[in-house]
Design a protein around this motif. Sequence first.
Motif, PDB file in Angstrom:
ATOM      1  N   CYS A  89       1.006  -0.967  -0.012  1.00 24.02           N
ATOM      2  CA  CYS A  89       0.181   0.080   0.086  1.00 24.02           C
ATOM      3  C   CYS A  89       0.872   1.229  -0.084  1.00 24.02           C
ATOM      4  O   CYS A  89       1.984   1.043   0.629  1.00 24.02           O
ATOM      5  CB  CYS A  89      -0.719  -0.091   1.053  1.00 24.02           C
TER       6      CYS A  89
ATOM      7  N   GLN B 271       4.466   3.767   6.690  1.00 21.54           N
ATOM      8  CA  GLN B 271       3.880   4.040   8.169  1.00 21.54           C
ATOM      9  C   GLN B 271       4.142   3.250   9.241  1.00 21.54           C
ATOM     10  O   GLN B 271       4.285   3.243  10.425  1.00 21.54           O
ATOM     11  CB  GLN B 271       2.270   4.304   8.165  1.00 21.54           C
TER      12      GLN B 271
ATOM     13  N   PHE C 118      -4.432   0.991   6.807  1.00 22.52           N
ATOM     14  CA  PHE C 118      -3.608   1.984   7.671  1.00 22.52           C
ATOM     15  C   PHE C 118      -4.872   3.140   8.551  1.00 22.52           C
ATOM     16  O   PHE C 118      -4.144   4.142   9.004  1.00 22.52           O
ATOM     17  CB  PHE C 118      -2.563   2.557   7.128  1.00 22.52           C
ATOM     18  N   GLN C 119      -5.924   2.804   8.679  1.00 22.82           N
ATOM     19  CA  GLN C 119      -6.764   3.306   9.562  1.00 22.82           C
ATOM     20  C   GLN C 119      -6.592   2.968  10.742  1.00 22.82           C
ATOM     21  O   GLN C 119      -6.268   1.928  11.306  1.00 22.82           O
ATOM     22  CB  GLN C 119      -8.144   3.147   9.054  1.00 22.82           C
TER      23      GLN C 119
ATOM     24  N   SER D  55      -6.172   6.698   7.363  1.00 25.59           N
ATOM     25  CA  SER D  55      -4.836   6.518   6.761  1.00 25.59           C
ATOM     26  C   SER D  55      -3.765   7.695   6.616  1.00 25.59           C
ATOM     27  O   SER D  55      -2.787   7.509   7.019  1.00 25.59           O
ATOM     28  CB  SER D  55      -4.978   5.798   5.642  1.00 25.59           C
ATOM     29  N   MET D  56      -4.438   8.722   6.491  1.00 27.32           N
ATOM     30  CA  MET D  56      -3.475  10.130   6.075  1.00 27.32           C
ATOM     31  C   MET D  56      -3.101  10.345   7.424  1.00 27.32           C
ATOM     32  O   MET D  56      -1.997  11.091   7.395  1.00 27.32           O
ATOM     33  CB  MET D  56      -4.228  10.932   5.415  1.00 27.32           C
TER      34      MET D  56
ATOM     35  N   TRP E 276      -9.677   2.705   4.222  1.00 29.35           N
ATOM     36  CA  TRP E 276      -8.625   1.955   3.573  1.00 29.35           C
ATOM     37  C   TRP E 276      -7.621   1.357   4.673  1.00 29.35           C
ATOM     38  O   TRP E 276      -8.099   1.471   5.561  1.00 29.35           O
ATOM     39  CB  TRP E 276      -7.906   3.295   2.832  1.00 29.35           C
TER      40      TRP E 276
ATOM     41  N   PHE F  87       0.659   3.540   1.876  1.00 28.83           N
ATOM     42  CA  PHE F  87       0.762   3.952   3.380  1.00 28.83           C
ATOM     43  C   PHE F  87       1.867   2.962   3.890  1.00 28.83           C
ATOM     44  O   PHE F  87       1.883   3.288   5.311  1.00 28.83           O
ATOM     45  CB  PHE F  87      -0.722   4.044   4.116  1.00 28.83           C
ATOM     46  N   THR F  88       2.040   1.828   3.451  1.00 32.85           N
ATOM     47  CA  THR F  88       2.879   1.070   3.930  1.00 32.85           C
ATOM     48  C   THR F  88       4.250   1.514   4.719  1.00 32.85           C
ATOM     49  O   THR F  88       4.369   1.127   5.838  1.00 32.85           O
ATOM     50  CB  THR F  88       3.263  -0.298   3.096  1.00 32.85           C
TER      51      THR F  88
ATOM     52  N   SER G 205      -0.631  10.499  10.374  1.00 33.64           N
ATOM     53  CA  SER G 205       0.520   9.798  10.547  1.00 33.64           C
ATOM     54  C   SER G 205       0.542   9.257  12.211  1.00 33.64           C
ATOM     55  O   SER G 205      -0.166   9.705  12.955  1.00 33.64           O
ATOM     56  CB  SER G 205       1.663  10.758  10.739  1.00 33.64           C
TER      57      SER G 205
END
Length: 179
Positions: free
Chosen positions: A58, A63, A148-149, A165-166, A146, A60-61, A168
């Motif tokens: 993803c 993170q 990483f929530q 997800s956005m 999505w 966001f991975t 941090s």
Amino acid sequence: MNPIKIFMATLFSKSNPTKEIEESSIYDISILGLNGKPIQLSNYKGKYILFVNVASKCGFTPQYKDLQKLYDANNDNLVIVGVPCNQFGKQEPGNANEIESFCEVNYGVTFPITEKIDVKGNNQHPLYQWLTQKQKNGIKNSKIKWNFQKYLIGPNGEFIDYYFSMTSPTSSKITKHLK
């Protein structure tokens, strides 16, 4: 459940017997780790728990790096639990060994990672039913948008909030609760 909630639930159910409060404890939910052994959420009583639905492929991975940083800086009062899910863009296709290896090799992850589960839909795991349903967590409803929530639970098992997800993992929106 606290006495006021019990009293209110009793009053509420007498006035409308078809609606009952189903609030339950996060600590009563069973989930397996990647190794197939149960993760006892009750072992985390007294600590904050940050649940994150994770995926290896993803955007966001990265993170994972900040999740590990947050965990290292706060592991006396915080547990992060990564929850692999393949429901968003099929971005977590791996099996347990592949997921574990990816997390360790690429990000040095030392926090618990669960079995791969569904976080939404007809086969939604009971953990995510609790996290997303007000009738279970007692605070609010949400939808998983999505990978990483994030969901933050307080030291007494209380639902604090969720973060898209956005956000941090090291955002003050989350860290302000850990002080």
